[in-house]
Scaffold this active site. Sequence first.
Site, PDB file in Angstrom:
ATOM      1  N   LEU A 282      29.544 -32.795  17.525  1.00 31.31           N
ATOM      2  CA  LEU A 282      30.867 -32.272  17.028  1.00 31.31           C
ATOM      3  C   LEU A 282      30.737 -31.480  15.724  1.00 31.31           C
ATOM      4  O   LEU A 282      29.920 -31.160  15.117  1.00 31.31           O
ATOM      5  CB  LEU A 282      31.471 -33.694  16.663  1.00 31.31           C
TER       6      LEU A 282
ATOM      7  N   HIS B 107      36.390 -30.236  16.986  1.00 33.13           N
ATOM      8  CA  HIS B 107      36.740 -31.318  17.643  1.00 33.13           C
ATOM      9  C   HIS B 107      37.475 -32.042  16.428  1.00 33.13           C
ATOM     10  O   HIS B 107      38.226 -32.973  16.400  1.00 33.13           O
ATOM     11  CB  HIS B 107      35.269 -32.154  17.611  1.00 33.13           C
TER      12      HIS B 107
HETATM   13  P1  PAJ Z   1      33.716 -30.835  24.295  1.00 35.55           P
HETATM   14  O1  PAJ Z   1      33.161 -29.388  24.813  1.00 35.55           O
HETATM   15  O2  PAJ Z   1      32.871 -31.765  23.672  1.00 35.55           O
HETATM   16  O3  PAJ Z   1      35.103 -30.582  23.839  1.00 35.55           O
HETATM   17  C1  PAJ Z   1      35.743 -31.704  23.573  1.00 35.55           C
HETATM   18  C2  PAJ Z   1      37.236 -31.095  23.227  1.00 35.55           C
HETATM   19  O4  PAJ Z   1      36.955 -30.135  22.124  1.00 35.55           O
HETATM   20  C3  PAJ Z   1      37.911 -30.097  24.389  1.00 35.55           C
HETATM   21  O5  PAJ Z   1      39.245 -30.346  24.494  1.00 35.55           O
HETATM   22  C4  PAJ Z   1      37.561 -28.660  23.680  1.00 35.55           C
HETATM   23  O6  PAJ Z   1      38.497 -27.801  24.366  1.00 35.55           O
HETATM   24  C5  PAJ Z   1      37.848 -29.112  22.294  1.00 35.55           C
HETATM   25  N1  PAJ Z   1      37.140 -27.951  21.671  1.00 35.55           N
HETATM   26  C6  PAJ Z   1      35.804 -27.428  21.560  1.00 35.55           C
HETATM   27  N2  PAJ Z   1      35.649 -26.231  20.815  1.00 35.55           N
HETATM   28  C7  PAJ Z   1      37.024 -26.368  20.104  1.00 35.55           C
HETATM   29  C8  PAJ Z   1      37.303 -25.097  19.094  1.00 35.55           C
HETATM   30  N3  PAJ Z   1      36.621 -24.196  18.643  1.00 35.55           N
HETATM   31  N4  PAJ Z   1      38.622 -25.173  18.919  1.00 35.55           N
HETATM   32  C9  PAJ Z   1      39.608 -26.123  19.276  1.00 35.55           C
HETATM   33  N5  PAJ Z   1      39.127 -27.127  20.381  1.00 35.55           N
HETATM   34  C10 PAJ Z   1      37.897 -27.049  20.762  1.00 35.55           C
HETATM   35  O7  PAJ Z   1      35.266 -30.173  26.795  1.00 35.55           O
HETATM   36  C11 PAJ Z   1      34.628 -31.052  26.916  1.00 35.55           C
HETATM   37  O8  PAJ Z   1      33.903 -31.354  25.886  1.00 35.55           O
HETATM   38  C12 PAJ Z   1      34.395 -31.666  28.204  1.00 35.55           C
HETATM   39  O9  PAJ Z   1      34.874 -30.966  29.193  1.00 35.55           O
HETATM   40  C13 PAJ Z   1      35.365 -33.019  28.197  1.00 35.55           C
HETATM   41  C14 PAJ Z   1      37.115 -32.767  28.124  1.00 35.55           C
HETATM   42  C15 PAJ Z   1      35.204 -34.016  27.527  1.00 35.55           C
HETATM   43  C16 PAJ Z   1      34.916 -33.991  29.753  1.00 35.55           C
HETATM   44  O10 PAJ Z   1      33.698 -34.073  29.847  1.00 35.55           O
END
Ligand code: PAJ
Length: 254
Positions: A34, A38
């Site tokens: 995270l 996140h």
């Molecule tokens: P993950 O890459 O851990 O991301 C979890 C959530 O955080 C996603 O909705 C993603 O778009 C958001 N997120 C990641 N980096 C971000 C940033 N820099 N700014 C804003 N939001 C950000 O995406 C996934 O996990 C997986 O595909 C999941 C949806 C959990 C399914 O397994």
Amino acid sequence: MTQLIENIKDWRSLRGELAKENKSVGFVPTMGALHEGHSSLVRKSKSENDVTLVSIFVNPTQFEDSQDLEKYPRTLVEDLKRLESDGADYVLFPRAEDMYADKYQYQVVENILSRDLCGAHRPGHFQGVLTVVLKLLNIAEAHRAYFGEKDFQQYVLIRGMAEAFFLKTEIVPCPTVREQDGLAMSSRNTRLSSDDRQRATLFPELLEHTTNPEEITRRLIDRGFFVDYIEEKWGRRFGAVRLGDVRLIDNVKI
Ligand code: PAJ
């Protein structure tokens, strides 16, 4: 205090209690490692709901390359500290055997959007994402679920799935959080060599300020990027590139 839940059944009985108390539930699904991106989703959920649930599950079915799955960063202790300070109420760590008791026999398939952009380069990826997100949304039974616009195609597909299957959870988009130098925050950024990390800033810079996709592609290739695609769609400019074995994606409004 953030409460840790490892068993889906435990969350379901807790969820029943929260329903009796008429508490609204916000849900943030993640794969861990995270960062501030996140955290921004968690904070938005906290501001809009009585209770916030975060899930951490590195979903094997969305990795088409087993090396990528193995190398995916796992930083559990730091993740818990972050969630504690963000004020998440519950963290669900489901086990793969429970999530895929069906051995992935049942899958969610989308036939058009999932083949475009990242889908064209990662066969099966969005099938894995949609399947796990449907499972997680059904487990969480949240009023709202929060997704980042950094993964805009993922957000559009999840929103479409929620509509198509009459899911009760509202799908809420959240803006992309960036490092000071403009690089979109991503769990994969930590895997960039220090040289590549410096070079990576060119990617958001060109996406934001250069209007011609061919020109962006040419300039990225000149600087040693491998370009999967630069494309405009839905009033946005999308890109996916690779530096070494690290794949970066981003998109900006145009
Ligand atoms: P993950 O890459 O851990 O991301 C979890 C959530 O955080 C996603 O909705 C993603 O778009 C958001 N997120 C990641 N980096 C971000 C940033 N820099 N700014 C804003 N939001 C950000 O995406 C996934 O996990 C997986 O595909 C999941 C949806 C959990 C399914 O397994």
